[in-house]
Design a protein around this motif. Sequence first.
Motif, PDB file in Angstrom:
ATOM      1  N   ARG A 160       0.959  -1.202   0.042  1.00  0.00           N
ATOM      2  CA  ARG A 160       0.027   0.018   0.106  1.00  0.00           C
ATOM      3  C   ARG A 160       0.779   1.211  -0.145  1.00  0.00           C
ATOM      4  NH1 ARG A 160      -5.881   0.560   2.844  1.00  0.00           N
ATOM      5  NH2 ARG A 160      -6.701  -1.977   2.083  1.00  0.00           N
ATOM      6  N   ALA A 161       1.579   1.200   0.339  1.00  0.00           N
ATOM      7  CA  ALA A 161       3.627   2.162   0.934  1.00  0.00           C
ATOM      8  C   ALA A 161       3.505   2.823  -0.997  1.00  0.00           C
ATOM      9  CB  ALA A 161       3.505   2.330   1.772  1.00  0.00           C
ATOM     10  N   LYS A 162       3.429   1.585  -1.575  1.00  0.00           N
ATOM     11  CA  LYS A 162       4.322   1.571  -2.537  1.00  0.00           C
ATOM     12  C   LYS A 162       2.821   2.330  -3.757  1.00  0.00           C
ATOM     13  CE  LYS A 162       6.866  -1.031  -6.393  1.00  0.00           C
ATOM     14  NZ  LYS A 162       5.960  -0.776  -7.302  1.00  0.00           N
ATOM     15  N   GLU A 163       1.466   1.685  -3.432  1.00  0.00           N
ATOM     16  CA  GLU A 163       1.279   2.441  -4.133  1.00  0.00           C
ATOM     17  C   GLU A 163       0.740   3.774  -4.185  1.00  0.00           C
ATOM     18  OE1 GLU A 163      -2.036  -0.380  -3.431  1.00  0.00           O
ATOM     19  OE2 GLU A 163      -1.535  -1.791  -4.887  1.00  0.00           O
ATOM     20  N   ALA A 164       0.796   4.020  -3.110  1.00  0.00           N
ATOM     21  CA  ALA A 164       0.201   5.580  -2.422  1.00  0.00           C
ATOM     22  C   ALA A 164       1.601   6.503  -3.274  1.00  0.00           C
ATOM     23  CB  ALA A 164       0.483   5.296  -0.861  1.00  0.00           C
ATOM     24  N   THR A 165       2.479   5.936  -2.952  1.00  0.00           N
ATOM     25  CA  THR A 165       3.769   6.764  -2.922  1.00  0.00           C
ATOM     26  C   THR A 165       3.544   6.777  -4.999  1.00  0.00           C
ATOM     27  OG1 THR A 165       4.918   6.307  -2.027  1.00  0.00           O
ATOM     28  CG2 THR A 165       6.437   6.968  -3.731  1.00  0.00           C
ATOM     29  N   GLU A 166       3.369   6.108  -5.599  1.00  0.00           N
ATOM     30  CA  GLU A 166       3.127   5.849  -6.833  1.00  0.00           C
ATOM     31  C   GLU A 166       1.547   7.023  -7.433  1.00  0.00           C
ATOM     32  OE1 GLU A 166       2.202   1.504  -8.067  1.00  0.00           O
ATOM     33  OE2 GLU A 166       4.979   1.388  -8.177  1.00  0.00           O
ATOM     34  N   GLY A 167       0.949   7.031  -6.190  1.00  0.00           N
ATOM     35  CA  GLY A 167      -0.409   7.438  -6.094  1.00  0.00           C
ATOM     36  C   GLY A 167      -0.644   9.354  -6.541  1.00  0.00           C
ATOM     37  N   VAL A 168       0.705   9.375  -5.567  1.00  0.00           N
ATOM     38  CA  VAL A 168       1.515  10.969  -5.527  1.00  0.00           C
ATOM     39  C   VAL A 168       1.673  11.026  -6.360  1.00  0.00           C
ATOM     40  CG1 VAL A 168       2.903  12.597  -3.981  1.00  0.00           C
ATOM     41  CG2 VAL A 168       1.502  10.697  -2.806  1.00  0.00           C
ATOM     42  N   ILE A 169       2.908  10.788  -7.099  1.00  0.00           N
ATOM     43  CA  ILE A 169       3.809  11.232  -8.348  1.00  0.00           C
ATOM     44  C   ILE A 169       2.155  11.403  -9.604  1.00  0.00           C
ATOM     45  CG2 ILE A 169       4.981   9.897  -9.933  1.00  0.00           C
ATOM     46  CD1 ILE A 169       6.479   8.746  -7.938  1.00  0.00           C
ATOM     47  N   GLU A 170       1.719  10.174  -9.195  1.00  0.00           N
ATOM     48  CA  GLU A 170       0.038  10.379 -10.663  1.00  0.00           C
ATOM     49  C   GLU A 170      -0.250  11.625 -10.331  1.00  0.00           C
ATOM     50  OE1 GLU A 170      -3.442   7.957 -12.504  1.00  0.00           O
ATOM     51  OE2 GLU A 170      -2.541   7.843  -9.950  1.00  0.00           O
ATOM     52  N   ALA A 171      -0.544  11.756  -9.975  1.00  0.00           N
ATOM     53  CA  ALA A 171      -0.882  13.064  -8.864  1.00  0.00           C
ATOM     54  C   ALA A 171      -0.547  14.269  -8.903  1.00  0.00           C
ATOM     55  CB  ALA A 171      -1.961  13.401  -7.772  1.00  0.00           C
ATOM     56  N   VAL A 172       0.601  13.820  -9.249  1.00  0.00           N
ATOM     57  CA  VAL A 172       1.849  15.319  -9.473  1.00  0.00           C
ATOM     58  C   VAL A 172       1.736  15.238 -11.433  1.00  0.00           C
ATOM     59  CG1 VAL A 172       3.479  16.734  -9.849  1.00  0.00           C
ATOM     60  CG2 VAL A 172       2.828  15.649  -7.541  1.00  0.00           C
ATOM     61  N   LYS A 173       1.225  14.588 -11.324  1.00  0.00           N
ATOM     62  CA  LYS A 173       1.475  15.129 -13.280  1.00  0.00           C
ATOM     63  C   LYS A 173       0.390  15.360 -14.042  1.00  0.00           C
ATOM     64  CE  LYS A 173       4.828  11.212 -13.937  1.00  0.00           C
ATOM     65  NZ  LYS A 173       5.060   9.488 -14.678  1.00  0.00           N
ATOM     66  N   TRP A 174      -0.833  14.754 -13.458  1.00  0.00           N
ATOM     67  CA  TRP A 174      -2.370  15.334 -13.592  1.00  0.00           C
ATOM     68  C   TRP A 174      -2.044  16.709 -13.617  1.00  0.00           C
ATOM     69  CZ3 TRP A 174      -5.995  14.606 -15.652  1.00  0.00           C
ATOM     70  CH2 TRP A 174      -6.485  12.803 -15.849  1.00  0.00           C
ATOM     71  N   LEU A 175      -1.774  17.463 -12.786  1.00  0.00           N
ATOM     72  CA  LEU A 175      -1.233  18.894 -12.885  1.00  0.00           C
ATOM     73  C   LEU A 175      -1.192  19.605 -13.987  1.00  0.00           C
ATOM     74  CD1 LEU A 175       1.066  19.689  -9.993  1.00  0.00           C
ATOM     75  CD2 LEU A 175      -2.074  19.678 -10.006  1.00  0.00           C
ATOM     76  N   GLU A 176      -0.228  18.987 -15.278  1.00  0.00           N
ATOM     77  CA  GLU A 176       0.229  18.668 -16.331  1.00  0.00           C
ATOM     78  C   GLU A 176      -1.388  19.614 -17.013  1.00  0.00           C
ATOM     79  OE1 GLU A 176       2.442  19.972 -17.265  1.00  0.00           O
ATOM     80  OE2 GLU A 176       4.399  19.288 -16.056  1.00  0.00           O
ATOM     81  N   ASN A 177      -2.145  18.317 -17.270  1.00  0.00           N
ATOM     82  CA  ASN A 177      -3.651  18.278 -17.575  1.00  0.00           C
ATOM     83  C   ASN A 177      -4.656  18.980 -17.064  1.00  0.00           C
ATOM     84  OD1 ASN A 177      -2.458  16.717 -20.043  1.00  0.00           O
ATOM     85  ND2 ASN A 177      -1.807  15.506 -18.479  1.00  0.00           N
ATOM     86  N   LEU A 178      -4.809  20.214 -16.501  1.00  0.00           N
ATOM     87  CA  LEU A 178      -5.816  20.206 -15.831  1.00  0.00           C
ATOM     88  C   LEU A 178      -5.888  21.568 -16.179  1.00  0.00           C
ATOM     89  CD1 LEU A 178      -5.794  19.174 -12.149  1.00  0.00           C
ATOM     90  CD2 LEU A 178      -6.945  18.192 -13.254  1.00  0.00           C
ATOM     91  N   ASP A 179      -7.323  22.455 -16.027  1.00  0.00           N
ATOM     92  CA  ASP A 179      -7.483  23.842 -15.688  1.00  0.00           C
ATOM     93  C   ASP A 179      -8.057  24.065 -14.409  1.00  0.00           C
ATOM     94  OD1 ASP A 179      -7.994  23.316 -19.169  1.00  0.00           O
ATOM     95  OD2 ASP A 179      -9.862  22.068 -18.646  1.00  0.00           O
ATOM     96  N   GLY A 180      -8.061  23.581 -13.728  1.00  0.00           N
ATOM     97  CA  GLY A 180      -8.221  24.177 -11.947  1.00  0.00           C
ATOM     98  C   GLY A 180      -7.944  23.385 -11.179  1.00  0.00           C
TER      99      GLY A 180
END
Length: 211
Positions: A112-132
Amino acid sequence: MSVFKRLKENFSGMFKKLFNKKNARIGIYGPPNAGKTTLANRIVRDWTGDAMGSVSSMAHETRRARRREGVTIRSNSHSISLDIIDTPGLATKIDFHEFMKQGLGEAESKRRAKEATEGVIEAVKWLENLDGVILVMDATEDPFTQVNVTVIGNMEARNLPLLIAANKIDLPEASPTTIRNAFPQHPMVAISALEGKNIDTLYEEIAKRFG
């Protein structure tokens, strides 16, 4: 104005209307257990009748970004169609021992800790494709956390429209005013995503801010 020029401008206007119709991609961000998925569920359920995902008192229950397309929010004076992205809780450090304290075994906790860490990275990457971004903060906690300050600084650097949802005002120790005073440069709505308090005010602000 010549007929050709008038036709060209009319065509240009029609082209913009046809191809600029897209849903605004809005990310729901914040630290673990701030109420992001509860808010995402509230929004999706209110406007579509469905739910976004499961809610848990255990931190990092959401470990992958979840997207719901075409959620149309209507307020008194505005309307907007959104793609809602519910992101994993942001944290500067994810320790598998925290999962073990919740009664999980070591192997499951490390997974779970590994998946959560990967999730944080994914969340940061999403910032490139957001409008707000809707930044959910727990109104019972100190707003000056490293996560909140970092997220707000990141949004400001990207010039992304930001709306703060000061959540959990149903709790007696909640102090949304503290959040407003901490980040006065951004609009804030004090809500209870769980009980729906002030949710109509939030919808009005979402439609105004991201429309």
